[in-house]
Design a protein around this motif. Structure first.
Motif, PDB file in Angstrom:
ATOM      1  N   LEU A 158      -9.276  -5.399  -0.900  1.00  0.00           N
ATOM      2  CA  LEU A 158      -8.085  -6.193  -1.190  1.00  0.00           C
ATOM      3  C   LEU A 158      -7.570  -5.878  -2.588  1.00  0.00           C
ATOM      4  CD1 LEU A 158      -9.267  -9.647   0.140  1.00  0.00           C
ATOM      5  CD2 LEU A 158      -7.797  -8.006   1.287  1.00  0.00           C
ATOM      6  N   ASP A 159      -6.274  -5.788  -2.724  1.00  0.00           N
ATOM      7  CA  ASP A 159      -5.719  -5.607  -4.061  1.00  0.00           C
ATOM      8  C   ASP A 159      -5.453  -6.972  -4.692  1.00  0.00           C
ATOM      9  OD1 ASP A 159      -3.593  -6.389  -2.570  1.00  0.00           O
ATOM     10  OD2 ASP A 159      -2.231  -4.808  -3.237  1.00  0.00           O
ATOM     11  N   ALA A 160      -5.035  -6.979  -5.950  1.00  0.00           N
ATOM     12  CA  ALA A 160      -4.870  -8.235  -6.675  1.00  0.00           C
ATOM     13  C   ALA A 160      -3.782  -9.112  -6.058  1.00  0.00           C
ATOM     14  CB  ALA A 160      -4.537  -7.945  -8.132  1.00  0.00           C
ATOM     15  N   ASP A 161      -2.688  -8.500  -5.597  1.00  0.00           N
ATOM     16  CA  ASP A 161      -1.602  -9.284  -5.012  1.00  0.00           C
ATOM     17  C   ASP A 161      -2.045 -10.015  -3.761  1.00  0.00           C
ATOM     18  OD1 ASP A 161       0.128  -8.511  -6.983  1.00  0.00           O
ATOM     19  OD2 ASP A 161       0.882  -6.788  -5.840  1.00  0.00           O
ATOM     20  N   SER A 162      -2.787  -9.343  -2.899  1.00  0.00           N
ATOM     21  CA  SER A 162      -3.206  -9.996  -1.660  1.00  0.00           C
ATOM     22  C   SER A 162      -4.273 -11.050  -1.944  1.00  0.00           C
ATOM     23  CB  SER A 162      -3.716  -8.972  -0.651  1.00  0.00           C
ATOM     24  OG  SER A 162      -4.879  -8.349  -1.133  1.00  0.00           O
ATOM     25  N   ALA A 163      -5.076 -10.851  -2.984  1.00  0.00           N
ATOM     26  CA  ALA A 163      -6.084 -11.845  -3.331  1.00  0.00           C
ATOM     27  C   ALA A 163      -5.416 -13.121  -3.841  1.00  0.00           C
ATOM     28  CB  ALA A 163      -7.035 -11.287  -4.387  1.00  0.00           C
ATOM     29  N   LEU A 164      -4.323 -12.942  -4.597  1.00  0.00           N
ATOM     30  CA  LEU A 164      -3.598 -14.104  -5.092  1.00  0.00           C
ATOM     31  C   LEU A 164      -2.882 -14.839  -3.961  1.00  0.00           C
ATOM     32  CD1 LEU A 164      -2.046 -12.685  -8.362  1.00  0.00           C
ATOM     33  CD2 LEU A 164      -3.956 -14.271  -8.135  1.00  0.00           C
ATOM     34  N   ALA A 165      -2.497 -14.117  -2.939  1.00  0.00           N
ATOM     35  CA  ALA A 165      -1.776 -14.717  -1.820  1.00  0.00           C
ATOM     36  C   ALA A 165      -2.732 -15.246  -0.759  1.00  0.00           C
ATOM     37  CB  ALA A 165      -0.829 -13.693  -1.210  1.00  0.00           C
ATOM     38  N   GLY A 166      -3.961 -15.422  -1.088  1.00  0.00           N
ATOM     39  CA  GLY A 166      -4.914 -15.929  -0.114  1.00  0.00           C
ATOM     40  C   GLY A 166      -5.404 -14.864   0.847  1.00  0.00           C
ATOM     41  N   GLY A 167      -5.238 -13.591   0.497  1.00  0.00           N
ATOM     42  CA  GLY A 167      -5.700 -12.517   1.350  1.00  0.00           C
ATOM     43  C   GLY A 167      -4.746 -12.185   2.476  1.00  0.00           C
ATOM     44  N   ARG A 168      -3.580 -12.800   2.513  1.00  0.00           N
ATOM     45  CA  ARG A 168      -2.635 -12.545   3.602  1.00  0.00           C
ATOM     46  C   ARG A 168      -1.605 -11.515   3.176  1.00  0.00           C
ATOM     47  NH1 ARG A 168      -1.760 -17.790   7.085  1.00  0.00           N
ATOM     48  NH2 ARG A 168      -3.810 -18.690   6.829  1.00  0.00           N
ATOM     49  N   GLN A 169      -1.387 -10.545   4.043  1.00  0.00           N
ATOM     50  CA  GLN A 169      -0.391  -9.517   3.811  1.00  0.00           C
ATOM     51  C   GLN A 169       0.342  -9.273   5.115  1.00  0.00           C
ATOM     52  OE1 GLN A 169      -3.173  -6.333   2.565  1.00  0.00           O
ATOM     53  NE2 GLN A 169      -1.594  -5.975   1.054  1.00  0.00           N
ATOM     54  N   SER A 170       1.507  -8.683   5.008  1.00  0.00           N
ATOM     55  CA  SER A 170       2.179  -8.273   6.233  1.00  0.00           C
ATOM     56  C   SER A 170       1.453  -7.059   6.791  1.00  0.00           C
ATOM     57  CB  SER A 170       3.642  -7.932   5.966  1.00  0.00           C
ATOM     58  OG  SER A 170       3.728  -6.743   5.208  1.00  0.00           O
ATOM     59  N   THR A 171       1.618  -6.820   8.054  1.00  0.00           N
ATOM     60  CA  THR A 171       0.974  -5.679   8.696  1.00  0.00           C
ATOM     61  C   THR A 171       1.451  -4.388   8.088  1.00  0.00           C
ATOM     62  OG1 THR A 171       0.864  -6.933  10.735  1.00  0.00           O
ATOM     63  CG2 THR A 171       0.557  -4.577  10.922  1.00  0.00           C
ATOM     64  N   ARG A 172       2.752  -4.312   7.824  1.00  0.00           N
ATOM     65  CA  ARG A 172       3.297  -3.086   7.218  1.00  0.00           C
ATOM     66  C   ARG A 172       2.655  -2.807   5.870  1.00  0.00           C
ATOM     67  NH1 ARG A 172       9.704  -3.593   8.503  1.00  0.00           N
ATOM     68  NH2 ARG A 172       9.522  -3.270  10.729  1.00  0.00           N
ATOM     69  N   ALA A 173       2.506  -3.839   5.040  1.00  0.00           N
ATOM     70  CA  ALA A 173       1.906  -3.646   3.724  1.00  0.00           C
ATOM     71  C   ALA A 173       0.457  -3.196   3.858  1.00  0.00           C
ATOM     72  CB  ALA A 173       1.986  -4.933   2.915  1.00  0.00           C
ATOM     73  N   ARG A 174      -0.250  -3.770   4.803  1.00  0.00           N
ATOM     74  CA  ARG A 174      -1.655  -3.386   4.988  1.00  0.00           C
ATOM     75  C   ARG A 174      -1.778  -1.959   5.486  1.00  0.00           C
ATOM     76  NH1 ARG A 174      -6.645  -5.238   5.221  1.00  0.00           N
ATOM     77  NH2 ARG A 174      -8.033  -4.589   6.890  1.00  0.00           N
ATOM     78  N   LEU A 175      -0.935  -1.570   6.423  1.00  0.00           N
ATOM     79  CA  LEU A 175      -1.016  -0.223   6.964  1.00  0.00           C
ATOM     80  C   LEU A 175      -0.506   0.808   5.954  1.00  0.00           C
ATOM     81  CD1 LEU A 175       0.079  -0.847  10.629  1.00  0.00           C
ATOM     82  CD2 LEU A 175      -2.225  -0.479   9.741  1.00  0.00           C
ATOM     83  N   ARG A 176       0.426   0.403   5.069  1.00  0.00           N
ATOM     84  CA  ARG A 176       0.935   1.319   4.051  1.00  0.00           C
ATOM     85  C   ARG A 176      -0.157   1.686   3.058  1.00  0.00           C
ATOM     86  NH1 ARG A 176       5.150  -1.717   1.653  1.00  0.00           N
ATOM     87  NH2 ARG A 176       6.018  -2.136   3.654  1.00  0.00           N
ATOM     88  N   GLN A 177      -1.101   0.787   2.808  1.00  0.00           N
ATOM     89  CA  GLN A 177      -2.160   1.043   1.840  1.00  0.00           C
ATOM     90  C   GLN A 177      -3.138   2.102   2.320  1.00  0.00           C
ATOM     91  OE1 GLN A 177      -4.023  -2.684   1.190  1.00  0.00           O
ATOM     92  NE2 GLN A 177      -2.474  -3.406  -0.256  1.00  0.00           N
ATOM     93  N   ARG A 178      -3.280   2.244   3.590  1.00  0.00           N
ATOM     94  CA  ARG A 178      -4.278   3.168   4.148  1.00  0.00           C
ATOM     95  C   ARG A 178      -3.777   4.557   4.250  1.00  0.00           C
ATOM     96  NH1 ARG A 178      -8.997   0.643   5.209  1.00  0.00           N
ATOM     97  NH2 ARG A 178      -8.681  -1.543   5.221  1.00  0.00           N
TER      98      ARG A 178
END
Length: 74
Positions: A54-74
């Motif tokens: 998890l990156d810092a932004d998703s940790a601050l947001a409670g670990g929730r991300q959009s699917t696009r953001a999660r798939l973009r990281q990989r």
């Protein structure tokens, strides 16, 4: 009892009516959810469940991300 004949022009117009040429919002959301579930299953199966993914932004947001953001990281 006599029946009125069908209007051949009305039937032809109905059959010519085009369908959607792209996914509906519901279908797009469903496919994104499925992609996320598949990704989570793969991560879980490979043992990649530590918090370092998890990156810092998703940790601050409670670990929730959009699917696009999660798939973009990989």
């Amino acid at each position: 009892m006599q029946f009125k004949p069908r209007n051949p022009f009305a039937l032809a117009a109905r059959q010519r009516q085009a369908g959607a040429h792209e996914q509906s919002e519901r279908a797009r959301r469903r496919s994104e959810r499925q992609a996320l579930q598949q990704q989570l299953q793969q991560d879980w199966a490979s043992g990649a469940d530590d918090a370092s993914d998890l990156d810092a932004d998703s940790a601050l947001a409670g670990g929730r991300q959009s699917t696009r953001a999660r798939l973009r990281q990989r």
